[in-house]
Design a protein around this motif. Structure first.
Motif, PDB file in Angstrom:
ATOM      1  N   ASN A 140     -41.952 -11.883  -1.976  1.00 53.80           N
ATOM      2  CA  ASN A 140     -41.490 -10.850  -1.115  1.00 53.80           C
ATOM      3  C   ASN A 140     -39.852 -10.227  -1.211  1.00 53.80           C
ATOM      4  O   ASN A 140     -39.450 -11.385  -1.400  1.00 53.80           O
ATOM      5  N   ILE A 142     -36.576  -8.210  -0.483  1.00 55.27           N
ATOM      6  CA  ILE A 142     -35.878  -7.971   0.197  1.00 55.27           C
ATOM      7  C   ILE A 142     -33.966  -7.476  -0.073  1.00 55.27           C
ATOM      8  O   ILE A 142     -33.936  -7.830  -0.763  1.00 55.27           O
ATOM      9  N   THR A 161     -38.985  -6.807   2.629  1.00 50.41           N
ATOM     10  CA  THR A 161     -38.259  -6.544   4.312  1.00 50.41           C
ATOM     11  C   THR A 161     -37.050  -5.806   3.824  1.00 50.41           C
ATOM     12  O   THR A 161     -36.334  -6.093   2.601  1.00 50.41           O
ATOM     13  N   ASN A 163     -33.918  -5.237   5.345  1.00 48.57           N
ATOM     14  CA  ASN A 163     -32.284  -6.273   6.310  1.00 48.57           C
ATOM     15  C   ASN A 163     -31.295  -5.069   6.760  1.00 48.57           C
ATOM     16  O   ASN A 163     -31.038  -4.493   6.215  1.00 48.57           O
ATOM     17  N   ALA A 178     -37.973 -14.675   2.223  1.00 49.51           N
ATOM     18  CA  ALA A 178     -38.316 -13.692   1.204  1.00 49.51           C
ATOM     19  C   ALA A 178     -37.873 -14.587  -0.076  1.00 49.51           C
ATOM     20  O   ALA A 178     -37.026 -15.694   0.002  1.00 49.51           O
TER      21      ALA A 178
END
Length: 258
Positions: A140, A142, A161, A163, A178
């Motif tokens: 994952n 980020i 992801t 942010n 993450a």
């Protein structure tokens, strides 16, 4: 006699041009959530990027610069639409479509960061390039919303992801929300320290994912694009004399970057 008159005329034109820029301001915008390199309070810009632009354009070239800070996606939209003159960031194919960029003011190295307790640490340590990272499954990623470099470099990654505030990413890595964040080491470790989680974070800096040059970009709708060759000439002079490197060390130190 004619050559003497021509020489004086050239000096007059140069002086008039520099004076014209010194009287008319240029507006540069910066991301509001990228501390210590760029951040803002009440739309007023602070940080390394602003300090570099002010030192070169303002201090060395005598140009009046308005420095403003907004959410990063808004900054890019404002430059594209022409409501401000430019921004300060790294090159991407998309930005090349609507801006002209200078040579780099300074360079940083993008490396991987993860949480020390992340179960994927051993796998991440085997990675030597973005291509190898892409082949790792169930990882994952980020990054900050609006980061054009990440959007382009990680476009083939499966789990991402985004942010809004980059300063909270160290906490998310610590909590294993993450697996990996690719970012310049100086900024990330500053933010991890600010959040009190530096001891919980692992920076994998044995191999650089990307070396990136940070530049000023002037939008195609700005009347100040003709500044770019002049900025490049000044940067080359400062680089050749060693003053640009001294400037970087001083600006980094003033922004508490070790």
């Amino acid at each position: 006699m004619r050559s003497h008159i021509r020489f004086i005329s050239i000096l007059f034109i140069i002086a008039f041009s520099v004076n014209g820029y010194s009287q008319e301001s240029i507006t540069i915008v910066y991301g509001a959530h990228y501390k210590p390199f760029a951040w803002g309070e009440n739309n007023i810009a602070y940080g390394v990027q602003k300090d570099f632009v002010e030192a070169v354009l303002g201090g060395k070239m005598g140009i009046k610069v308005k420095h403003e800070a907004y959410p990063w996606k808004r900054c890019q939209r404002m430059v594209r639409e022409g409501s401000v003159d430019g921004f300060f960031t790294v090159a991407t194919p998309e930005r090349a479509e609507y801006t002209m960029s200078s040579a780099p003011f300074y360079e940083t190295h993008f490396v991987m960061h993860t949480g020390k307790l992340n179960p994927n640490v051993a796998r991440l340590k085997t990675v030597r390039s973005l291509e190898e990272l892409e082949r790792l499954h169930n990882i994952n990623h980020i990054y900050m919303l609006g980061s054009g470099w990440h959007e382009n470099a990680l476009k083939n990654m499966k789990n991402i992801t985004k942010n809004v505030d980059a300063s909270t990413i160290p906490i998310m890595l610590k909590r294993q929300r993450a697996d990996v964040y690719i970012e310049q080491a100086e900024m990330f470790r500053y933010q991890a320290k600010e959040k009190g989680v530096l001891e919980d974070i692992l920076t994998l800096n044995e191999f650089t994912m990307k070396d990136l040059g940070w530049r000023i970009f002037i939008g195609n709708k700005s009347k100040h694009q003709s500044l770019i060759p002049k900025v490049n000439a000044m940067l080359e002079t400062l680089r050749a004399s060693g003053e640009l490197e001294k400037m970087k060390l001083e600006i980094f130190k003033n922004n508490n970057i070790e």
